[in-house]
Write a protein that holds these residues in place. Structure first.
Motif, short mmCIF file in Angstrom:
data_model
loop_
_atom_site.label_atom_id
_atom_site.label_comp_id
_atom_site.label_asym_id
_atom_site.label_seq_id
_atom_site.Cartn_x
_atom_site.Cartn_y
_atom_site.Cartn_z
N VAL A 109 0.82 -1.22 0.00
CA VAL A 109 0.00 0.00 0.00
C VAL A 109 0.85 1.26 0.00
O VAL A 109 0.41 2.32 -0.46
CB VAL A 109 -0.94 0.00 1.22
CG1 VAL A 109 -1.96 -1.12 1.10
CG2 VAL A 109 -0.15 -0.17 2.53
N ASP A 110 2.06 1.20 0.51
CA ASP A 110 2.91 2.40 0.61
C ASP A 110 3.97 2.45 -0.47
O ASP A 110 4.99 3.12 -0.31
CB ASP A 110 3.56 2.45 1.99
CG ASP A 110 4.44 1.23 2.26
OD1 ASP A 110 4.30 0.21 1.54
OD2 ASP A 110 5.27 1.30 3.20
N PHE A 111 3.76 1.75 -1.58
CA PHE A 111 4.79 1.67 -2.62
C PHE A 111 5.09 3.05 -3.20
O PHE A 111 6.23 3.52 -3.17
CB PHE A 111 4.32 0.72 -3.72
CG PHE A 111 5.29 0.56 -4.87
CD1 PHE A 111 6.49 -0.12 -4.70
CD2 PHE A 111 5.00 1.09 -6.11
CE1 PHE A 111 7.38 -0.27 -5.74
CE2 PHE A 111 5.90 0.96 -7.17
CZ PHE A 111 7.08 0.27 -6.98
N SER A 112 4.06 3.75 -3.73
CA SER A 112 4.29 5.07 -4.33
C SER A 112 4.68 6.10 -3.28
O SER A 112 5.51 6.99 -3.54
CB SER A 112 3.03 5.52 -5.07
OG SER A 112 2.73 4.67 -6.14
N ARG A 113 4.10 6.01 -2.08
CA ARG A 113 4.42 6.96 -1.02
C ARG A 113 5.87 6.82 -0.59
O ARG A 113 6.56 7.83 -0.33
CB ARG A 113 3.48 6.74 0.17
CG ARG A 113 3.64 7.78 1.27
CD ARG A 113 2.51 7.74 2.29
NE ARG A 113 2.42 6.44 2.96
CZ ARG A 113 1.43 5.59 2.77
NH1 ARG A 113 0.46 5.88 1.90
NH2 ARG A 113 1.41 4.43 3.42
#
Length: 372
Positions: A109-113
Motif C-alpha cells: 500500500v505504501d509503494f508510491s508513497r
C-alpha cells in the motif's frame, strides 16, 4: 593379389547389400530418415529456454503513480500474454497453486508513497518453483522492468553508470543459433546408432544370419561392410542438417568446413562401434531399437547439450568425456559461431579418435563372439 581383389569384391557386395536392406525396408527407412528431419524442424522451434507467452498476476494495493507505471510496463512486456489483476492475496496464492500464472507481484500500500519520500519501493514477487528454470528467467525479466522504472525515479545525476554487455559470437542472443548446431550432432548420433544397431539384429531376425556364418566373408569384412553404410548415411544426414542450419535457419558458419567434415566422420565412426555392440547382443530389431535409445538418451543428457558438463558431479564429468557427442558438440558449435581455430578443434578431435578406436575394437570382439 587375386585374393585381395576377391576380398574387395566381397566387401563391395556386402556394402551394397547393407545399403539396399536399409533403403528397401519401410520400417528401416521410417526409423532412420523420417525422425531426424522432423525433429530438426520441430526442435529448432520448440527446444528453447526463452520464456514467452506466460501469464503474470498482480495484486496492486497501492493504486498510486509508480505502481500504475510499473503495471503499464508489465502490460506492454512482450513475454507476458496476459496480466491478471486480483483483489486479494488469497487469489494470488490460488493462481500460483493452480499453475495458471508463472509469477505474481504483490505491490504494498505504501509503494508510491515510499518512492515519493525518497525511499526505494519494494515489491514482493512470488514464483512457481515447480517450473524453476522458467521461473528464474521470468524473475530476471521482471527485475529488468523494475530497474527501468527505478531509472525514472532516481534523478539523472544520481543514476549510476550502467554496465554495457556485449555478447560475442551471438550478439542478438538468438537461441536457435545455439540449438540447431547441437541438434545436428544429436540427430546424426541417433541415425548412425539406429542403422548399425539394426544391422546384425535384422540379419538374425530375418534368418539370414546363419548364411552369414557359413559364407567365406571374414569378421573384419563383416564389420567394415556394416560400418560403411552407417558412416555414409550418417555423414549425409549430418551434412544435410548442417546445411539446413546455414541455409534454412540463417545461422552464420564461420569455421572450417574441412575440419567439421573430418570431425563429423570421426564422430560417426565412434558411434558406429557402439551401435555394432548393441546389434551383436540384440536378438530382435525391437531389442536393438530399445538398446539404442537406452544408450542414446543418457548420452545426450550428459553431453552438455542441455546443461553444462561443469555443473555435473565429478564422476559424471569423467563419464561425459567418454561420450563422443560431448566432444563433437564443442566442435560443431564452435565451427558455426566462433571460427574455432585448428588447435582447439584438435583438442576435441583426438578424444574422438581414441573413442572410435576403442568402440570399433570392442565391436570387433563382440561380433566375432557372435560369429563363432
Amino acid at each position: 593379389m587375386s585374393g585381395s581383389t576377391f576380398s574387395f569384391t566381397r566387401l563391395r557386395a556386402q556394402f551394397i547389400k547393407e545399403v539396399l536392406s536399409v533403403l528397401r525396408d519401410p520400417r528401416s527407412r521410417m526409423v532412420v530418415f523420417v525422425p531426424p528431419i522432423l525433429q530438426l524442424l520441430i526442435f529448432a522451434f520448440a527446444a528453447t529456454l526463452e520464456v514467452r507467452n506466460v501469464d503474470v498476476a498482480v495484486y496492486d494495493q497501492d493504486a498510486g503513480r509508480w505502481s500504475h507505471e510499473l503495471i503499464q510496463r508489465l502490460d506492454s512486456a512482450g513475454f507476458i500474454t496476459r496480466l491478471r489483476h486480483v483483489d486479494s492475496q488469497r487469489q494470488l496464492d490460488t493462481l500460483i497453486d493452480r499453475g495458471e500464472v508463472i509469477a505474481a507481484l504483490s505491490i504494498p500500500v505504501d509503494f508510491s508513497r515510499a518512492i515519493a519520500a525518497g525511499d526505494s519501493g519494494r515489491v514482493q514477487v512470488l514464483v512457481d518453483g515447480r517450473r524453476s528454470n522458467a521461473g528464474q528467467i521470468t524473475v530476471a525479466y521482471l527485475s529488468t522492468i523494475a530497474a527501468d522504472v527505478g531509472a525514472e525515479v532516481v534523478p539523472e545525476a544520481q543514476v549510476p553508470t550502467p554496465v554495457v554487455a556485449r555478447h560475442w559470437f551471438n550478439p542478438n542472443l538468438t537461441y536457435r543459433w545455439f540449438i540447431v548446431p547441437g541438434l545436428s550432432g544429436i540427430l546424426a548420433l541417433f541415425s548412425a546408432l539406429m542403422i548399425t544397431s539394426l544391422s546384425i539384429a535384422r540379419e538374425r531376425e530375418l534368418g539370414t544370419f546363419d548364411q552369414l556364418l557359413v559364407s567365406p566373408t571374414s569378421t573384419p569384412e563383416i564389420i567394415i561392410s556394416k560400418s560403411l553404410p552407417a558412416l555414409a548415411i550418417g555423414t549425409a544426414l549430418g551434412l544435410f542438417m548442417i546445411g539446413a542450419g546455414v541455409f534454412l535457419f540463417g545461422i552464420p558458419f564461420t569455421g572450417s568446413f574441412g575440419w567439421l567434415l573430418l570431425s563429423l566422420m570421426l564422430f560417426i565412426l565412434s558411434v558406429v562401434g557402439i551401435g555394432l555392440m548393441i546389434s551383436a547382443v540384440s536378438m530382435t530389431q525391437q531389442q536393438a531399437i530399445l538398446g539404442a535409445f537406452a544408450i542414446g538418451v543418457p548420452a545426450v543428457l550428459m553431453s552438455g547439450f542441455a546443461t553444462p558438463v561443469e555443473n555435473m558431479p565429478l564422476v559424471l564429468q569423467w563419464l561425459a568425456q567418454a561420450i563422443p557427442l560431448t566432444h563433437f558438440l564443442v566442435i560443431v558449435e564452435g565451427s558455426f559461431l566462433k571460427a574455432m581455430p585448428a588447435s582447439d578443434i584438435l583438442a576435441s578431435l583426438w578424444p574422438l579418435a581414441v573413442i572410435a578406436v576403442i568402440t570399433l575394437t570392442m565391436a570387433t570382439v563382440f561380433v566375432r563372439g557372435r560369429l563363432q
